[in-house]
Scaffold this motif. Sequence first.
Motif, PDB file in Angstrom:
ATOM      1  N   VAL A 117       0.879  -1.162   0.042  1.00  0.00           N
ATOM      2  CA  VAL A 117       0.011  -0.076  -0.044  1.00  0.00           C
ATOM      3  C   VAL A 117       0.738   1.334   0.108  1.00  0.00           C
ATOM      4  CG1 VAL A 117      -1.770   1.218   1.464  1.00  0.00           C
ATOM      5  CG2 VAL A 117      -1.636  -1.163   1.420  1.00  0.00           C
ATOM      6  N   ASP A 118       0.826   1.858  -1.062  1.00  0.00           N
ATOM      7  CA  ASP A 118       1.669   3.281  -0.888  1.00  0.00           C
ATOM      8  C   ASP A 118       0.964   4.703  -0.310  1.00  0.00           C
ATOM      9  OD1 ASP A 118      -0.452   3.527  -2.993  1.00  0.00           O
ATOM     10  OD2 ASP A 118       1.110   4.230  -4.662  1.00  0.00           O
ATOM     11  N   ASN A 119      -0.205   4.326   0.051  1.00  0.00           N
ATOM     12  CA  ASN A 119      -1.002   5.643   0.530  1.00  0.00           C
ATOM     13  C   ASN A 119      -1.117   5.340   2.124  1.00  0.00           C
ATOM     14  OD1 ASN A 119      -2.832   7.506   1.611  1.00  0.00           O
ATOM     15  ND2 ASN A 119      -3.807   7.804  -0.159  1.00  0.00           N
ATOM     16  N   PRO A 120      -0.346   5.961   3.066  1.00  0.00           N
ATOM     17  CA  PRO A 120      -0.815   5.833   4.626  1.00  0.00           C
ATOM     18  C   PRO A 120      -1.883   5.917   5.117  1.00  0.00           C
ATOM     19  CG  PRO A 120       1.263   7.361   3.918  1.00  0.00           C
ATOM     20  CD  PRO A 120       0.572   7.050   2.788  1.00  0.00           C
ATOM     21  N   GLU A 121      -2.730   6.780   4.563  1.00  0.00           N
ATOM     22  CA  GLU A 121      -4.156   6.797   4.994  1.00  0.00           C
ATOM     23  C   GLU A 121      -4.989   5.616   4.648  1.00  0.00           C
ATOM     24  OE1 GLU A 121      -6.050  10.329   3.207  1.00  0.00           O
ATOM     25  OE2 GLU A 121      -4.369  11.730   4.131  1.00  0.00           O
ATOM     26  N   ILE A 122      -4.980   4.949   3.524  1.00  0.00           N
ATOM     27  CA  ILE A 122      -5.502   3.826   3.199  1.00  0.00           C
ATOM     28  C   ILE A 122      -4.940   2.625   4.160  1.00  0.00           C
ATOM     29  CG2 ILE A 122      -5.780   2.100   1.252  1.00  0.00           C
ATOM     30  CD1 ILE A 122      -5.818   4.248  -0.523  1.00  0.00           C
ATOM     31  N   ALA A 123      -3.700   2.660   4.314  1.00  0.00           N
ATOM     32  CA  ALA A 123      -2.963   1.455   5.101  1.00  0.00           C
ATOM     33  C   ALA A 123      -3.612   1.692   6.689  1.00  0.00           C
ATOM     34  CB  ALA A 123      -1.444   1.731   5.156  1.00  0.00           C
ATOM     35  N   GLU A 124      -3.834   2.895   7.237  1.00  0.00           N
ATOM     36  CA  GLU A 124      -4.213   3.056   8.514  1.00  0.00           C
ATOM     37  C   GLU A 124      -5.683   2.633   8.509  1.00  0.00           C
ATOM     38  OE1 GLU A 124      -2.512   4.033  11.432  1.00  0.00           O
ATOM     39  OE2 GLU A 124      -0.776   4.109  10.168  1.00  0.00           O
ATOM     40  N   LYS A 125      -6.494   2.809   7.735  1.00  0.00           N
ATOM     41  CA  LYS A 125      -7.791   2.328   7.722  1.00  0.00           C
ATOM     42  C   LYS A 125      -7.961   0.929   7.587  1.00  0.00           C
ATOM     43  CE  LYS A 125     -12.378   3.791   5.311  1.00  0.00           C
ATOM     44  NZ  LYS A 125     -12.762   4.572   4.408  1.00  0.00           N
ATOM     45  N   MET A 126      -7.158   0.433   6.894  1.00  0.00           N
ATOM     46  CA  MET A 126      -6.916  -1.044   6.744  1.00  0.00           C
ATOM     47  C   MET A 126      -6.539  -1.723   7.994  1.00  0.00           C
ATOM     48  SD  MET A 126      -5.609  -1.452   3.049  1.00  0.00           S
ATOM     49  CE  MET A 126      -5.857  -3.324   2.619  1.00  0.00           C
ATOM     50  N   MET A 127      -5.786  -1.168   8.730  1.00  0.00           N
ATOM     51  CA  MET A 127      -5.060  -1.580  10.054  1.00  0.00           C
ATOM     52  C   MET A 127      -6.325  -1.530  10.979  1.00  0.00           C
ATOM     53  SD  MET A 127      -1.443   0.018  10.615  1.00  0.00           S
ATOM     54  CE  MET A 127      -0.072  -0.466   9.326  1.00  0.00           C
ATOM     55  N   LEU A 128      -6.909  -0.515  11.043  1.00  0.00           N
ATOM     56  CA  LEU A 128      -8.195  -0.073  11.910  1.00  0.00           C
ATOM     57  C   LEU A 128      -9.223  -1.755  11.772  1.00  0.00           C
ATOM     58  CD1 LEU A 128      -8.304   3.513  12.298  1.00  0.00           C
ATOM     59  CD2 LEU A 128      -7.341   1.821  13.924  1.00  0.00           C
ATOM     60  N   ASN A 129      -9.345  -1.894  10.430  1.00  0.00           N
ATOM     61  CA  ASN A 129     -10.354  -2.764  10.210  1.00  0.00           C
ATOM     62  C   ASN A 129      -9.879  -4.303   9.628  1.00  0.00           C
ATOM     63  OD1 ASN A 129     -12.999  -1.125  10.184  1.00  0.00           O
ATOM     64  ND2 ASN A 129     -11.492   0.338   9.045  1.00  0.00           N
ATOM     65  N   SER A 130      -8.869  -4.790  10.551  1.00  0.00           N
ATOM     66  CA  SER A 130      -8.194  -6.009  10.244  1.00  0.00           C
ATOM     67  C   SER A 130      -9.177  -7.052  10.613  1.00  0.00           C
ATOM     68  CB  SER A 130      -7.087  -6.184  10.946  1.00  0.00           C
ATOM     69  OG  SER A 130      -6.619  -7.526  10.567  1.00  0.00           O
ATOM     70  N   GLY A 131      -9.461  -8.118   9.651  1.00  0.00           N
ATOM     71  CA  GLY A 131     -10.427  -9.262   9.810  1.00  0.00           C
ATOM     72  C   GLY A 131     -11.611  -9.135   9.071  1.00  0.00           C
ATOM     73  N   LYS A 132     -11.830  -7.736   8.832  1.00  0.00           N
ATOM     74  CA  LYS A 132     -13.207  -7.612   7.741  1.00  0.00           C
ATOM     75  C   LYS A 132     -12.957  -8.140   6.558  1.00  0.00           C
ATOM     76  CE  LYS A 132     -15.014  -4.328  11.063  1.00  0.00           C
ATOM     77  NZ  LYS A 132     -15.332  -2.897  11.135  1.00  0.00           N
ATOM     78  N   VAL A 133     -14.024  -8.182   5.500  1.00  0.00           N
ATOM     79  CA  VAL A 133     -13.825  -8.289   4.319  1.00  0.00           C
ATOM     80  C   VAL A 133     -13.828  -7.022   3.362  1.00  0.00           C
ATOM     81  CG1 VAL A 133     -15.230  -9.288   2.414  1.00  0.00           C
ATOM     82  CG2 VAL A 133     -15.280 -10.513   4.555  1.00  0.00           C
ATOM     83  N   PHE A 134     -12.835  -6.838   2.693  1.00  0.00           N
ATOM     84  CA  PHE A 134     -12.622  -5.757   1.640  1.00  0.00           C
ATOM     85  C   PHE A 134     -12.592  -6.031   0.461  1.00  0.00           C
ATOM     86  CE2 PHE A 134     -10.504  -4.473   5.677  1.00  0.00           C
ATOM     87  CZ  PHE A 134     -10.426  -3.037   5.757  1.00  0.00           C
ATOM     88  N   GLU A 135     -12.976  -5.027  -0.414  1.00  0.00           N
ATOM     89  CA  GLU A 135     -12.685  -5.054  -1.852  1.00  0.00           C
ATOM     90  C   GLU A 135     -11.738  -4.129  -2.131  1.00  0.00           C
ATOM     91  OE1 GLU A 135     -16.111  -4.920  -4.469  1.00  0.00           O
ATOM     92  OE2 GLU A 135     -17.283  -5.464  -2.865  1.00  0.00           O
ATOM     93  N   LEU A 136     -10.420  -4.402  -2.686  1.00  0.00           N
ATOM     94  CA  LEU A 136      -9.599  -3.448  -2.884  1.00  0.00           C
ATOM     95  C   LEU A 136      -9.137  -3.344  -4.452  1.00  0.00           C
ATOM     96  CD1 LEU A 136      -7.167  -5.011  -0.430  1.00  0.00           C
ATOM     97  CD2 LEU A 136      -8.623  -3.088  -0.196  1.00  0.00           C
ATOM     98  N   ARG A 137      -8.981  -2.058  -4.844  1.00  0.00           N
ATOM     99  CA  ARG A 137      -8.416  -1.820  -6.249  1.00  0.00           C
ATOM    100  C   ARG A 137      -7.157  -2.018  -6.235  1.00  0.00           C
ATOM    101  NH1 ARG A 137     -11.883  -0.181 -10.053  1.00  0.00           N
ATOM    102  NH2 ARG A 137     -13.340   0.677  -8.380  1.00  0.00           N
ATOM    103  N   TYR A 138      -6.323  -2.504  -7.121  1.00  0.00           N
ATOM    104  CA  TYR A 138      -4.926  -2.312  -7.264  1.00  0.00           C
ATOM    105  C   TYR A 138      -4.445  -2.293  -8.590  1.00  0.00           C
ATOM    106  CZ  TYR A 138      -5.096  -7.187  -9.106  1.00  0.00           C
ATOM    107  OH  TYR A 138      -5.471  -8.469  -9.831  1.00  0.00           O
TER     108      TYR A 138
END
Length: 123
Positions: free
Chosen positions: A78-99
């Motif tokens: 992840v190159d964007n720290p804001e996106i990474a922090e949001k993901m860290m706070l929601n670990s274990g949930k189901v995500f749809e990610l664009r890459y």
Amino acid sequence: MKSKKTLFIILGIILLGLGSFLYFRFYFVLGEGVKAGELNYVVKKGYLFKTYEGKLIQSGIRSKQTGNIQSNEFEFSVDNPEIAEKMMLNSGKVFELRYKEYMGALPWRGYSNYVVYEIISIN
């Protein structure tokens, strides 16, 4: 005079070839897509360049053996720290990610050839 001109032309061709190789190897986007699954982890790590690395577990992929279900892992950077922090706070949930997929990884961009740049949804 003529040998200097020839030397500059050859040097220019070599530099152009090297520049083209580096662009296509590290900056050309080979593919773009969306992956969905349960977020296993996102960590910030690295020796010189601290980058965000994560793993998404995609379930429901059938195994070759009858009755078994095999999970598939998607490792990404992840190159964007804001996106990474949001993901860290929601670990274990189901995500749809664009890459974006690159042919090679750069140390300051992450360890993976896959770089997540957007969260589509969190469930």
